[in-house]
Design a protein around this motif. Structure first.
Motif, mmCIF file in Angstrom:
data_model
loop_
_atom_site.group_PDB
_atom_site.id
_atom_site.type_symbol
_atom_site.label_atom_id
_atom_site.label_comp_id
_atom_site.label_asym_id
_atom_site.label_seq_id
_atom_site.Cartn_x
_atom_site.Cartn_y
_atom_site.Cartn_z
ATOM 1 N N THR A 22 0.848 -1.188 0.000
ATOM 2 C CA THR A 22 0.000 0.000 0.000
ATOM 3 C C THR A 22 0.885 1.241 0.000
ATOM 4 N N ALA A 23 0.329 2.380 -0.348
ATOM 5 C CA ALA A 23 1.104 3.618 -0.398
ATOM 6 C C ALA A 23 1.751 3.949 0.951
ATOM 7 N N PRO A 24 1.030 3.848 2.088
ATOM 8 C CA PRO A 24 1.694 4.129 3.370
ATOM 9 C C PRO A 24 2.847 3.152 3.658
ATOM 10 N N GLU A 25 2.653 1.894 3.319
ATOM 11 C CA GLU A 25 3.701 0.894 3.552
ATOM 12 C C GLU A 25 4.930 1.204 2.698
ATOM 13 N N ILE A 26 4.715 1.532 1.444
ATOM 14 C CA ILE A 26 5.835 1.844 0.546
ATOM 15 C C ILE A 26 6.569 3.095 1.023
ATOM 16 N N ALA A 27 5.836 4.071 1.533
ATOM 17 C CA ALA A 27 6.477 5.299 2.045
ATOM 18 C C ALA A 27 7.421 4.974 3.204
ATOM 19 N N ILE A 28 6.972 4.142 4.133
ATOM 20 C CA ILE A 28 7.820 3.755 5.270
ATOM 21 C C ILE A 28 9.018 2.944 4.786
ATOM 22 N N ARG A 29 8.781 1.985 3.894
ATOM 23 C CA ARG A 29 9.875 1.162 3.379
ATOM 24 C C ARG A 29 10.944 2.012 2.707
ATOM 25 N N SER A 30 10.514 2.926 1.869
ATOM 26 C CA SER A 30 11.448 3.774 1.148
ATOM 27 C C SER A 30 12.269 4.642 2.097
ATOM 28 N N ALA A 31 11.593 5.251 3.053
ATOM 29 C CA ALA A 31 12.285 6.139 4.000
ATOM 30 C C ALA A 31 13.277 5.359 4.859
ATOM 31 N N LEU A 32 12.893 4.193 5.330
ATOM 32 C CA LEU A 32 13.804 3.389 6.148
ATOM 33 C C LEU A 32 14.998 2.903 5.336
ATOM 34 N N HIS A 33 14.744 2.526 4.094
ATOM 35 C CA HIS A 33 15.839 2.058 3.236
ATOM 36 C C HIS A 33 16.847 3.181 3.000
ATOM 37 N N LYS A 35 17.580 5.477 4.973
ATOM 38 C CA LYS A 35 18.316 5.677 6.218
ATOM 39 C C LYS A 35 19.252 4.511 6.530
ATOM 40 N N GLY A 36 19.289 3.519 5.657
ATOM 41 C CA GLY A 36 20.215 2.418 5.817
ATOM 42 C C GLY A 36 19.666 1.199 6.520
ATOM 43 N N PHE A 37 18.396 1.192 6.861
ATOM 44 C CA PHE A 37 17.798 0.024 7.511
ATOM 45 C C PHE A 37 17.443 -1.009 6.449
ATOM 46 N N ARG A 38 17.692 -2.278 6.768
ATOM 47 C CA ARG A 38 17.343 -3.364 5.872
ATOM 48 C C ARG A 38 16.322 -4.247 6.565
ATOM 49 N N TYR A 39 15.406 -4.776 5.796
ATOM 50 C CA TYR A 39 14.265 -5.480 6.371
ATOM 51 C C TYR A 39 13.799 -6.583 5.442
ATOM 52 N N ARG A 40 12.921 -7.406 5.954
ATOM 53 C CA ARG A 40 12.249 -8.448 5.184
ATOM 54 C C ARG A 40 10.781 -8.055 5.079
ATOM 55 N N LEU A 41 10.205 -8.281 3.910
ATOM 56 C CA LEU A 41 8.799 -7.941 3.683
ATOM 57 C C LEU A 41 7.913 -9.154 3.933
ATOM 58 N N HIS A 42 6.895 -8.980 4.752
ATOM 59 C CA HIS A 42 5.867 -9.995 4.964
ATOM 60 C C HIS A 42 6.476 -11.383 5.211
ATOM 61 N N SER A 43 7.465 -11.430 6.070
ATOM 62 C CA SER A 43 8.219 -12.652 6.322
ATOM 63 C C SER A 43 7.336 -13.762 6.889
ATOM 64 N N LYS A 44 7.369 -14.899 6.236
ATOM 65 C CA LYS A 44 6.610 -16.061 6.709
ATOM 66 C C LYS A 44 7.254 -16.655 7.965
ATOM 67 N N LYS A 45 8.504 -16.303 8.221
ATOM 68 C CA LYS A 45 9.227 -16.837 9.373
ATOM 69 C C LYS A 45 8.849 -16.119 10.671
ATOM 70 N N VAL A 46 8.171 -14.988 10.552
ATOM 71 C CA VAL A 46 7.790 -14.208 11.729
ATOM 72 C C VAL A 46 6.274 -14.313 11.893
ATOM 73 N N TYR A 47 5.839 -14.658 13.101
ATOM 74 C CA TYR A 47 4.412 -14.833 13.378
ATOM 75 C C TYR A 47 3.629 -13.578 12.998
ATOM 76 N N GLY A 48 2.518 -13.754 12.333
ATOM 77 C CA GLY A 48 1.658 -12.647 11.954
ATOM 78 C C GLY A 48 2.040 -11.981 10.653
ATOM 79 N N ARG A 49 3.132 -12.420 10.029
ATOM 80 C CA ARG A 49 3.609 -11.844 8.761
ATOM 81 C C ARG A 49 3.558 -10.318 8.769
ATOM 82 N N PRO A 50 4.380 -9.701 9.607
ATOM 83 C CA PRO A 50 4.365 -8.231 9.693
ATOM 84 C C PRO A 50 4.762 -7.597 8.360
ATOM 85 N N ASP A 51 4.367 -6.343 8.181
ATOM 86 C CA ASP A 51 4.692 -5.641 6.945
ATOM 87 C C ASP A 51 6.206 -5.572 6.749
#
Length: 165
Positions: A22-33, A35-51
């Motif tokens: 979604t647009a809000p999700e993409i905005a957060i992802r872009s801004a964090l990236h 700033k140098g933060f790296r993340y996994r999207l909708h990880s099946k390995k994490v309970y609840g599949r967080p954004d």
């Protein structure tokens, strides 16, 4: 008031409502990236599949829509007037599921941030939300919740300076 669409058309419209990217999700992802933060999207390995899941920081981020996830006190969390029982049950199930997921993640040692879509509607608020989220990721605090109220820049005079473009 009755629905202006037949049931099949309404079903197709509702099925097209995005759950990911979604647009809000993409905005957060872009801004964090940026700033140098790296993340996994909708990880099946994490309970609840967080954004977003940031294993290095042992943190997860949920970007919630105010309407669907019932942001308490938010002007965007309106309730449709038709089929009130249906909507009430749906919203209660969403809130219960969100609470359960949050509890399991905290118990498992994850830190949990919830960013409400209302905090990302205006560019200046989105920027402040990103700053607060970035700072939170570098701390040891367990939870963070950011909505429109939390990212409204306080002023010394208490006026709305800075809210106009």
């Amino acid at each position: 008031m009755t629905d202006v669409f037949d049931p099949q058309t309404r079903s197709r419209i509702m099925a097209s409502v995005k759950q990911k990217d979604t647009a809000p999700e993409i905005a957060i992802r872009s801004a964090l990236h940026k700033k140098g933060f790296r993340y996994r999207l909708h990880s099946k390995k994490v309970y609840g599949r967080p954004d977003l899941a940031l294993p290095m920081h042992r943190a997860v981020i949920f970007v919630h829509g105010c309407f669907w996830h019932r942001h308490h006190g938010c002007r965007y969390a309106s309730t449709p007037s038709t089929r009130a029982n249906f909507w009430q049950a749906k919203f209660e199930a969403n809130v219960a599921r969100d609470s359960a997921v949050r509890g399991v993640l905290l118990a498992a040692g994850w830190r949990v941030a919830t960013i409400w879509e209302c905090a990302l509607r205006k560019p200046e608020q989105a920027s402040l939300a990103t700053e607060r989220l970035s700072a939170w990721l570098l701390t040891e605090t367990d939870t963070l919740e950011l909505g429109e109220v939390e990212v409204s820049a306080p002023t010394s005079e208490g006026d709305d300076a800075g809210s106009s473009s």
